[in-house]
Enzyme design. Sequence first.
Site, PDB file in Angstrom:
ATOM      1  N   ASP A  95       8.718  -8.753  -2.821  1.00  0.00           N
ATOM      2  CA  ASP A  95       8.038  -9.349  -3.979  1.00  0.00           C
ATOM      3  C   ASP A  95       7.666 -10.813  -3.772  1.00  0.00           C
ATOM      4  OD1 ASP A  95       7.921  -7.123  -5.748  1.00  0.00           O
ATOM      5  OD2 ASP A  95      10.073  -7.318  -6.082  1.00  0.00           O
TER       6      ASP A  95
ATOM      7  N   ASP B 285       2.679  -1.246  -5.800  1.00  0.00           N
ATOM      8  CA  ASP B 285       2.775  -2.635  -6.266  1.00  0.00           C
ATOM      9  C   ASP B 285       2.656  -3.634  -5.110  1.00  0.00           C
ATOM     10  OD1 ASP B 285       4.273  -0.608  -7.530  1.00  0.00           O
ATOM     11  OD2 ASP B 285       5.438  -2.013  -8.714  1.00  0.00           O
TER      12      ASP B 285
HETATM   13  N1  GLY Z   1       6.509  -4.429  -9.476  1.00  0.00           N
HETATM   14  C1  GLY Z   1       7.331  -3.877 -10.456  1.00  0.00           C
HETATM   15  C2  GLY Z   1       6.607  -3.374 -11.659  1.00  0.00           C
HETATM   16  O1  GLY Z   1       5.420  -3.352 -11.745  1.00  0.00           O
HETATM   17  O2  GLY Z   1       7.329  -2.965 -12.548  1.00  0.00           O
END
Ligand code: GLY
Length: 395
Positions: free
Chosen positions: A116, A176
């Site tokens: 992330d 994501d």
């Molecule tokens: N990247 C985590 C979400 O979108 O919940």
Amino acid sequence: MNKILLSLAAAVMLVACTQKQATSPREELTRYAEKQLTFALESLTAPMSANNKLVAPRTVEDSTLQLVPTRDWTSGFFAGELRMMYQLTKDTVWKQKAIQFTELLEQEKNNGKTHDMGFKMFCSYGRAYEITKNPHYRDVLLQSARTLITRYNPQVGCIRSWDHNADKWDFPVIIDNMMNLELLFWASRETCDTIFRDIAVSHALKTMENHFRPDMSSYHVVDYDPETGEVEGRTTHQGYSPESAWSRGQAWALYGYTMVYRETNDVRFLQQAEKIAGYIINHPRLPADKVAYWDFDAPEMPNEPRDASAAAIMASALYELAEYSNSREVYLKCANDMFESLASAAYLAAPSTNFGFLLKHSTGSKAHESEVDVPLVYADYYFLESFIRKYNACF
Ligand code: GLY
């Protein structure tokens, strides 16, 4: 005659005064956001002083403001919002606040346990670097990029997403993760070292190959064999079912491929973004107000929670995609519809409520009954970004 001229002059003055006093939707929303973000800062003061490990707001649960430490994937969005307030208002108070909240996150540049990095560091330091050109921020960002690529596996051709649930999957890659590639493109531009860009392009191409169904919806999780690079399975973590279309996942895909096209000028990525946009815009279960339910295949519509965060990400992505595509008008209309819904009283919180979050009705993970129908900091971040993109001509 004189009387008539005088009345005319008075009428013209009245119209001129009224026009001067009237505020545009852009000004109104900017003022609202200023007030609401000021309230957010006030709401943060006590809980942040009580625990100095907490650096940013994430959501509200059980009527309590939830703050996060730097390692949380959402820790960079609030700093990014403050930077956007500076962009909107040119008021240096927001710049100072953006810097203050950005600098709390520095240690994350060395955190290799997460994919992330882009969410945390590019939304904060990346944007702060744009407005300050502080060379230290550049160093932090480059170190963040170097840390992120330690998660790349050349056999797979992707950056590994999660380390958790090692009993469930071997090398999970989630849709994501497309969002974290922006940091890598930036790092290659800054350093002229193509390694970051090569990894980003490889990740985007592999994801294009393996994450999408024939209807152009995206799986949430693809699990790879780290030795051979073969796909071992496709499933979901936050969606309704392995074969369903989790709404925020579709939003990340749309935004991700639009951004990768911007960075590469490779028409394959533009076509991918357009196909994803087609899936979303033409979906029979996209509600009339264009704010998706949390999953396009959730079984109890219309009694399912919405996800305003998905709509905000989609709107922002569509404003950008409209700039590149021949379908400009279609994308602009859908982005405007989404934006207008979010900016209405149905989704926008009343001033000085909602702990200063702008939007209501987002869903973090319905699959885990977590953060259902709540404010979420990333919904606000992408809402502000779509606001800036909508009125780009004015800035
Ligand atoms: N990247 C985590 C979400 O979108 O919940």
